[in-house]
Design an enzyme around this catalytic site. Structure first.
Site, PDB file in Angstrom:
ATOM      1  N   THR A 126     -15.489  89.441   8.905  1.00 24.56           N
ATOM      2  CA  THR A 126     -15.645  90.462   9.925  1.00 24.56           C
ATOM      3  C   THR A 126     -15.584  89.759  11.272  1.00 24.56           C
ATOM      4  O   THR A 126     -15.789  88.555  11.366  1.00 24.56           O
ATOM      5  CB  THR A 126     -16.982  91.222   9.756  1.00 24.56           C
ATOM      6  OG1 THR A 126     -17.093  92.199  10.786  1.00 24.56           O
ATOM      7  CG2 THR A 126     -18.175  90.280   9.831  1.00 24.56           C
ATOM      8  N   GLY A 127     -15.301  90.512  12.314  1.00 29.15           N
ATOM      9  CA  GLY A 127     -15.234  89.905  13.645  1.00 29.15           C
ATOM     10  C   GLY A 127     -13.809  89.862  14.155  1.00 29.15           C
ATOM     11  O   GLY A 127     -12.947  90.601  13.676  1.00 29.15           O
ATOM     12  N   SER A 131     -16.166 101.508  13.960  1.00 25.69           N
ATOM     13  CA  SER A 131     -15.181 100.447  13.705  1.00 25.69           C
ATOM     14  C   SER A 131     -14.508 100.545  12.347  1.00 25.69           C
ATOM     15  O   SER A 131     -13.762  99.645  11.959  1.00 25.69           O
ATOM     16  CB  SER A 131     -15.849  99.079  13.860  1.00 25.69           C
ATOM     17  OG  SER A 131     -16.879  98.953  12.925  1.00 25.69           O
ATOM     18  N   ARG A 171      -1.134  96.450  17.203  1.00 27.49           N
ATOM     19  CA  ARG A 171      -1.864  95.254  16.762  1.00 27.49           C
ATOM     20  C   ARG A 171      -2.447  95.474  15.353  1.00 27.49           C
ATOM     21  O   ARG A 171      -3.032  96.507  15.057  1.00 27.49           O
ATOM     22  CB  ARG A 171      -2.978  94.952  17.760  1.00 27.49           C
ATOM     23  CG  ARG A 171      -3.820  93.707  17.435  1.00 27.49           C
ATOM     24  CD  ARG A 171      -5.099  94.052  16.714  1.00 27.49           C
ATOM     25  NE  ARG A 171      -6.019  92.921  16.577  1.00 27.49           N
ATOM     26  CZ  ARG A 171      -7.110  92.932  15.829  1.00 27.49           C
ATOM     27  NH1 ARG A 171      -7.417  94.018  15.141  1.00 27.49           N
ATOM     28  NH2 ARG A 171      -7.899  91.894  15.761  1.00 27.49           N
TER      29      ARG A 171
HETATM   30  N1  GLY Z   1     -11.780  92.172  11.815  1.00 25.78           N
HETATM   31  C1  GLY Z   1     -11.095  93.322  12.213  1.00 25.78           C
HETATM   32  C2  GLY Z   1     -10.051  93.113  13.190  1.00 25.78           C
HETATM   33  O1  GLY Z   1     -10.049  92.139  13.929  1.00 25.78           O
HETATM   34  O2  GLY Z   1      -9.185  93.946  13.258  1.00 25.78           O
END
Ligand code: GLY
Length: 331
Positions: free
Chosen positions: A240-241, A88, A217
Site C-alpha cells: 500500500t502507499g 481510496s 496513471r
Molecule cells: N498503491 C496504490 C497506488 O499507488 O495507486
C-alpha cells in the site's frame, strides 16, 4: 473466444543473500505476529492493509464456512470497494485530476493463476472483474475500455462511482492543486492475503489509486509482483502507499523471494522498505511519502512494516480480529 486459463508459474529467479542493500535495522519478529506453531499445520489467517478489520473478518467467515483462500480474499476486498466512505478504494474513491474515478485491481490464487484490471471505470467491484479475467480468459491483465467491455459482457453493471463528498474534495483540490499525503485518514489501497485450512494462500489488491493523479496513471496495485504476489510454496505479500515506489522496487515479489531464501515475513517486509528508503531517500524524506507492506508465510506467520508512522494492518487469526500499528523506518 475466452477460455479458462490455467497458468502454473515456475519461478525463474533466485535473489541474492538477504541483507544486501538494507537501509534500516531488522528487528526480531515480535510475539504478536508469530503464530503459535508446533508443526507446519495451517492456521487459517487473513491479513489486510490498514484498518480493514471488516474485510479480514468477512474473509475469515468465508474460510470458516469452508471457502477457499481465493473466495476469502475476494470477499474481503469487496468490503472497502463497496464502502462510499473509503476514499481510496472502489465506490467513493477520490477521482483523478479530471474528476474521473479509475480503478486498479489484481488477484492471484495458490496455483499461480492471476487476473488483473487497470484504469477500469464505472464498475464497483474491480476485484471480481480481475477474478473473471483470471478464470475466463487466456490473459492476465485487461485495461481501460477493454476491461470495461469485458466486465459488461460478464454481467457487471456500470454505475457512477463518484460520490458527492469525493466530488467536493476534488473541486476543492482543483482550486488549490495541493497533493494530499497518504496517511491513516486518507489511506490507500486494500491488499489482503488469506491462508485456508488446506494451507493454500491467495491474495487480492484493489484501489482507486493516488487521489488526483494524472488521467491515465496506473499504480502498483494491479501489477503482480508489485502491489501483490503469491507463491504458494513460500507465501504472499501486498503493498500500500505510493505505487511509483513499489513498482520501481517490485516489493511484493521481492518479499516473497526473501522469504523463499529464509527471511521471516517481518524481516522480508523490513528489507523491502529498506530498499526504497536507500534508493529514494531524499524524495521519501522530503515529501513524507508512505509505503507499507505485509506478508504471510506457509507457517501462518505474518509481518508488516512501513516507511513512516501511521500504517497499520488488520489480522484475523485464532479467533481474534485485531488492528496492529506498524513499526517504521523513518522516525
Ligand atoms: N498503491 C496504490 C497506488 O499507488 O495507486
Amino acid at each position: 473466444m475466452e477460455n479458462r486459463r490455467s497458468f502454473i508459474k515456475k519461478s525463474a529467479f533466485v535473489l541474492g543473500a538477504i541483507g544486501s542493500g538494507m537501509a534500516c535495522t531488522t528487528e526480531a519478529q515480535s510475539d504478536n505476529n508469530t503464530a503459535n506453531l508446533s508443526s507446519t499445520q495451517a492456521i487459517p489467517t487473513t491479513i489486510a492493509t490498514w484498518d480493514n478489520q471488516e474485510a479480514t473478518a468477512t474473509a475469515m467467515q468465508v474460510l470458516q464456512n469452508g471457502g477457499s483462500a481465493l473466495d476469502a480474499v475476494e470477499a474481503g476486498a469487496k468490503i472497502p470497494e463497496a464502502n462510499a466512505e473509503d476514499t481510496s478504494v472502489g465506490y467513493g474513491g477520490l477521482p483523478d485530476a479530471k474528476g474521473i474515478v479509475t480503478l486498479d485491481a489484481c488477484i492471484m490464487d495458490h496455483l499461480g493463476n492471476a487476473g488483473s484490471v487497470t484504469f477500469l471505470q464505472g464498475i464497483k467491484h474491480p476485484i471480481s472483474v480481475a477474478r473473471k479475467v483470471m478464470e475466463e480468459t487466456n490473459h492476465v491483465m485487461l485495461s481501460g475500455q477493454g476491461a470495461l467491455e469485458f466486465a459488461l459482457r460478464h454481467g457487471f453493471e456500470q454505475e457512477n462511482l463518484l460520490v458527492e463528498t469525493s466530488k467536493l474534495a476534488w473541486e476543492e483540490w482543483k482550486m488549490e492543486q495541493k497533493s494530499p499525503l497518504i496517511g491513516k485518514d486518507n489511506h490507500d489501497t486494500i491488499g489482503i492475503l488469506a491462508m485456508d485450512a488446506q494451507g493454500n494462500i491467495s491474495g487480492a489488491c484493489t484501489t482507486s489509486g493516488a487521489a488526483y493523479k494524472l488521467h491515465g496513471r496506473v499504480g502498483d496495485s494491479p501489477i503482480l509482483g508489485a502491489g501483490m504476489f503469491v507463491d504458494n510454496e513460500v507465501g504472499g505479500a501486498c503493498a500500500t502507499g505510493l505505487g511509483e515506489l513499489v513498482m520501481t522496487t517490485l516489493g511484493s515479489f521481492l518479499i516473497v523471494e526473501l522469504m523463499r531464501n529464509g527471511a521471516s515475513p517481518q524481516q522480508a517486509c523490513e528489507e523491502a522498505i529498506g530498499r526504497i528508503v536507500k534508493r529514494y531517500k531524499n524524495w521519501v524524506t522530503e515529501d513524507k511519502l508512505q509505503v507499507g507492506y505485509l506478508a504471510l508465510n506457509k507457517k501462518s506467520e505474518y509481518g508488516y512494516y512501513s516507511i513512516r508512522k501511521g500504517y497499520s494492518v488488520a489480522v484475523s487469526q485464532n479467533g481474534k480480529n485485531k488492528n496492529l500499528d506498524s513499526k517504521f523506518a523513518i522516525r
